[in-house]
Design a protein around this motif. Structure first.
Motif: not given
Length: 234
Positions: A54, A57-58, A61, A203, A205, A210, A213, A216-217
């Motif tokens: 994760g 991936s973030a 992005d 943040e 998850a 999750d 996502r 990334k945020r």
């Protein structure tokens, strides 16, 4: 260049790039970011893999890349933490100012081996380690942020408040990313005990699936310096 080719190049370059800034590193620095990643016993092997992939991936992005490069680059380091003395640096300070550097760090996160499995959640020790990491950053940046992610509360050693008293966090913001789990109260604990400094935020998850996502945020808010805060400086 295809994604698979770019990934292969990134892996080949990672040893040379990690821990070293490029020519732009001598320029003014907008952000130094340290990622503190939970590897305590509450995180099983599957969850750890979801966390690692994760994060990769973030960082990979396109929106996150654009945000990093729009600043002219950022300094980044990352370590896993669990027990009192179990803090392992996976990415030493690296200046991300081009796609190759971002590729190398993303590839590192995707493949980094877990070092410890059985230790508890010593969050105060992790924060103390993060403070030292931040003080060893190659440049003094306009913003300095420590990004703590985890799925539980401190259950060994001194708590975050003690770390904030005993270590130097002057001018440093501590943000949190909580992964919801069976341990009740983790979100409230992060809000009350972990978040600290100018424009600190949390943040959440919903689960480890999750995580990408949420990360990334979180990265976008940290890199862009969005002035939205869950906790004012104290």
């Amino acid at each position: 260049m295809t994604y698979s080719t770019r990934k292969a190049v990134a892996i080949a370059l990672s040893a040379a790039l990690l821990g070293h800034g490029g020519p732009a590193a001598a320029q003014s620095c907008r952000l130094a970011l340290t990622l503190a990643l939970d590897a305590s016993a509450s995180v099983d092997a599957e969850e750890h893999a979801l966390q690692s992939m994760g994060l990769a991936s973030a960082l990979d992005d396109s929106d996150v890349r654009h945000a990093i490069l729009s600043l002219g680059g950022i300094w980044l380091s990352a370590f896993e933490w669990s027990g009192r003395n179990q803090q392992i640096v996976h990415v030493d300070w690296t200046f991300l100012d081009n796609h190759d550097a971002i590729d190398a760090v993303s590839a590192r996160f995707a493949e980094v081996p877990r070092q410890h499995f059985e230790f508890p959640t010593a969050m105060g020790f992790a924060l103390g380690f993060a403070s030292v990491q931040m003080r060893n950053a190659p440049q003094t940046c306009a913003r300095r942020v420590i990004d703590v992610s985890g799925d539980g509360v401190n259950n060994e050693g001194f708590p975050p408040r003690a770390a904030y008293r005993e270590f130097d966090f002057d001018g440093v913001t501590i943000n949190g990313l909580v992964i919801k789990s069976a341990e009740a109260g983790a979100e409230d604990y992060y809000r009350a005990e972990v978040l600290r400094g100018p424009d600190a935020f949390l943040e959440v998850a919903e689960n480890y699936g999750d995580y990408a996502r949420a990360m990334k945020r979180k990265l976008l808010r940290e890199i862009r310096g969005d002035q939205v805060s869950d906790l004012r400086a104290r």
